[in-house]
Structures are given as structure tokens and as C-alpha cells.
Design a protein around this motif. Structure first.
Motif, short mmCIF file in Angstrom:
data_model
loop_
_atom_site.label_atom_id
_atom_site.label_comp_id
_atom_site.label_asym_id
_atom_site.label_seq_id
_atom_site.Cartn_x
_atom_site.Cartn_y
_atom_site.Cartn_z
N GLY A 97 -7.65 24.01 -14.75
CA GLY A 97 -6.60 24.24 -15.72
C GLY A 97 -5.27 25.04 -15.26
N ILE A 98 -5.19 25.30 -13.92
CA ILE A 98 -4.30 26.23 -13.40
C ILE A 98 -3.27 25.21 -12.94
CG2 ILE A 98 -3.79 28.09 -11.90
CD1 ILE A 98 -6.54 28.89 -12.16
N GLU A 99 -1.82 25.71 -12.91
CA GLU A 99 -0.69 24.71 -12.62
C GLU A 99 -0.35 25.69 -11.61
OE1 GLU A 99 1.84 22.86 -15.45
OE2 GLU A 99 0.62 24.40 -16.95
N VAL A 100 0.56 24.81 -10.49
CA VAL A 100 1.29 25.48 -9.38
C VAL A 100 2.68 24.99 -9.58
CG1 VAL A 100 1.62 25.51 -6.92
CG2 VAL A 100 -0.59 25.25 -7.83
N ALA A 101 3.58 26.20 -9.84
CA ALA A 101 5.01 25.98 -9.95
C ALA A 101 5.76 25.11 -8.71
CB ALA A 101 5.74 27.64 -10.32
N TYR A 102 6.82 24.79 -9.01
CA TYR A 102 7.60 24.07 -8.24
C TYR A 102 9.13 24.17 -8.53
CZ TYR A 102 7.63 20.23 -11.57
OH TYR A 102 7.65 19.62 -12.98
N ASP A 103 9.89 23.93 -7.58
CA ASP A 103 11.46 24.36 -7.62
C ASP A 103 11.83 23.25 -8.72
OD1 ASP A 103 10.76 25.86 -5.59
OD2 ASP A 103 12.65 25.60 -4.43
N THR A 104 12.53 23.64 -9.55
CA THR A 104 13.31 22.88 -10.86
C THR A 104 12.14 22.61 -11.76
OG1 THR A 104 12.82 20.67 -9.95
CG2 THR A 104 14.99 21.91 -9.24
N MET A 105 11.23 23.17 -11.69
CA MET A 105 10.16 23.22 -12.77
C MET A 105 10.78 23.53 -14.14
SD MET A 105 6.43 24.59 -13.07
CE MET A 105 4.95 24.01 -14.42
N GLU A 106 10.61 22.81 -15.40
CA GLU A 106 11.03 23.33 -16.68
C GLU A 106 9.83 23.73 -17.40
OE1 GLU A 106 14.64 21.73 -18.51
OE2 GLU A 106 13.32 21.20 -19.95
N ILE A 107 9.85 24.99 -18.21
CA ILE A 107 8.60 25.26 -18.92
C ILE A 107 9.40 25.61 -20.18
CG2 ILE A 107 6.77 26.96 -19.12
CD1 ILE A 107 7.08 27.58 -15.95
N ARG A 108 8.52 25.17 -21.37
CA ARG A 108 8.79 25.40 -22.71
C ARG A 108 7.91 26.36 -23.26
NH1 ARG A 108 13.74 23.02 -24.83
NH2 ARG A 108 14.40 21.49 -23.52
N VAL A 109 8.10 27.54 -23.82
CA VAL A 109 7.33 28.40 -24.38
C VAL A 109 7.26 28.60 -26.07
CG1 VAL A 109 6.21 30.55 -24.37
CG2 VAL A 109 6.61 29.73 -22.23
#
Length: 304
Positions: free
Chosen positions: A292-304
Motif C-alpha cells: 500500500g505504498i505509492e511512489v511519487a511522480y512529477d505533476t502528481m496531485e495529492i489532496r489531503v
């Protein structure tokens, strides 16, 4: 709270300009299921218009072009960046400040005292900017204290020192100071939701794990898969020796992240070009996905 990943790679990006490792070679030949990556940086916003930039990589111009929300909207010369928080004084996190010299107002920069000293001595970029747009420097706390940034009324920030070393150019390279590297919590006041950001983690100290446990999303060091990964490209340095906790093995980042609450979003950033997780078809990447671990990538958008 909205987060944009501007760059997700470690120093040098991916592919690195002078590297012919397995990952870089296969990416250039189109033989790997992987994304190119620029050097690590994120931006955080409460409204999608005004942004706090975390680190200014040498790739900043390309990153801003690739992320329209941060581009100018209100005038001939403009930017969505209202403030800059520097996690450390590393070359790959500060060189981009020189690109921002064309700002029409002084840069609002938040950094710890050791970082400020390095950026006015060993690498005097802040001094240099005094001859261009200028700098308003704000001290960054290193004891976990809260601070706010004008114009971001719904965001509260906390920063604490991490075990680390100053950059190789620093006058105190071999005499580590608290504040050479920091972790930051960003809290949206109205919702109480939190992001923990630490692209360089060499050790999970008690206050670090406490911050990770309290966060809704952790965006943390994913530089290396193994401690001896750099040996494959001829370096004798180990991951932990240069301040990065590897993902695999006893006490590694996977083990740490698996101890967090199930609902915590877990994302790795600052991925080195040698790391096998860049190959999205690799067994190492599959292991992360299963955890369940993600790997960030350029232009990734995250909403918290």
C-alpha cells in the motif's frame, strides 16, 4: 489542502545526465516502464491559486511550466508562489533560487539558521539574490514549534530537526548542526488534516515517527532500495552514511511505513536513478504496491 509534486527524483533526476546505470540506459532506449523525473520539490496550497514552494530545484523552470496552477495569471509578471520553505541547503534543493531571481518582489524564504549560514557562506545564493530581486528571510523553528505564512490563513506549519549532515560545500560539513535538515508538518486548520514531508530521512527518531503517525499523508524519503545500492555504480558510500534510510531490509522504510495506521496515505519521494522501484514492472515496485505504498511522480496531485 492540495499538494503538487513538482519533482520526485533525487539529485541529478532520472535519467541522470552522465549515468549509464541499468535504469538510465533502459529509459533512454525505451526499454523500461518508467517515468522520467526531475529533482525533488513540492508545492502546497489551500485554495489552488497561492502556493508555498518546498525547495527550489535546478529544474524549477521546467517544473513550473509543467504545473499550470503555479503559472502567472494576474499580470504580465506574476507567479502563484507566495513563499519558499527550504528543507536543507543541498545543491539540488536550492540552485533553483537563482532561476527565481527575476521575481518582481523579494523572495519570502523560510529556512533554519544552519541553512541560512550555508546559503550566505559556502554557497552564497541568498547574498547573490540581494543584487537581483532580494530576499526576506524568515527563521524556521527546529523544535517542532508552529509557524504561519502570511496569505495562508488556513494552513499551519510545524518543523523539526532531523539527523543529517550539511552539504559537502558547507563549512561545517563534518560538524552536523540541528537544522541542517528538517521535516515539516503542514496542517489544514479547518479540517485538522495533516501532511508530513521529509525527503531526506536517515533515521526514524521518536519525534519523527510521532509526526508520521499523526499525519493523514506522509511524503518521505524513497532514495534507495538497499543500503549498498550505490556500489553498483562504483560508489563506496552506503545509503545510511549519506543520510537516507533504504526501503528494504530490517528497520527499512517499508517496515516503518507498515507500522503506521492503515488509513495513512504513504508516498515515497526523492527517488534515486539507481532505485529499482522506478521500473513499474519490477518485483520491488510490486512489493511496495502490495504494502500500500505509492511512489511519487512529477505533476502528481495529492489532496489531503
Amino acid at each position: 489542502m492540495l499538494i503538487r509534486v513538482l519533482g520526485s527524483g533525487a539529485g541529478g533526476g532520472f535519467p541522470q545526465w552522465n549515468c549509464n546505470c541499468d535504469n538510465c540506459r533502459r529509459l533512454r532506449r525505451g526499454e523500461i516502464n518508467a517515468r522520467p523525473r526531475t529533482q525533488s520539490s513540492i508545492a502546497v496550497s489551500e485554495d489552488g491559486d497561492n502556493w508555498v514552494l518546498f525547495n527550489a530545484s535546478p529544474d524549477i523552470r521546467f517544473q513550473l511550466e509543467a504545473n499550470p496552477p503555479l503559472q502567472p495569471k494576474r499580470g504580465v509578471r506574476d507567479t502563484g508562489i507566495r513563499a519558499i520553505v527550504l528543507i536543507d541547503a543541498q545543491i539540488d534543493h536550492t540552485t533553483g533560487l537563482l532561476i527565481l531571481r527575476e521575481s518582481t518582489s523579494p523572495l519570502e524564504i523560510y529556512c533554519a539558521d544552519p541553512v541560512h549560514r550555508d546559503l550566505t557562506s559556502g554557497f552564497p545564493v541568498l547574498t547573490m539574490l540581494g543584487h537581483y530581486c532580494g530576499v526576506h528571510r524568515h527563521p524556521l523553528p527546529i523544535d517542532g514549534s508552529a509557524f504561519q505564512i502570511p496569505g495562508f490563513d488556513d494552513l499551519r506549519f510545524y518543523s523539526h530537526a532531523l539527523v543529517s549532515k550539511a552539504p559537502p560545500y558547507s563549512p561545517h560539513r563534518n560538524d552536523p548542526h540541528p537544522g541542517d535538515n528538517v521535516g515539516v508538518i503542514v496542517e489544514q486548520i479547518s479540517s485538522g488534516r495533516k501532511l508530513y514531508y521529509a525527503p531526506g530521512l536517515g533515521e526514524i527518531e521518536p519525534h519523527v515517527f510521532e509526526a508520521m503517525q499523526a499525519a493523514d499523508c506522509v511524503l518521505v524519503d524513497g532514495t534507495f532500495w538497499t543500503d549498498d545500492e550505490m556500489k553498483k555504480v562504483g560508489s563506496a558510500k552506503k545509503a545510511r552514511e549519506i543520510g537516507h534510510l533504504p526501503q528494504s531490509g530490517p528497520g527499512g522504510m517499508i517496515e516503518v511505513l507498515n507500522r503506521l495506521p492503515r488509513e495513512t496515505r504513504r508516498i515515497l519521494i526523492h527517488i534515486n536513478n539507481t532505485n529499482p522501484i522506478l521500473d513499474e514492472d519490477s518485483p520491488e515496485r510490486r512489493q511496495l504496491t502490495e504494502a500500500g505504498i505509492e511512489v511519487a511522480y512529477d505533476t502528481m496531485e495529492i489532496r489531503v
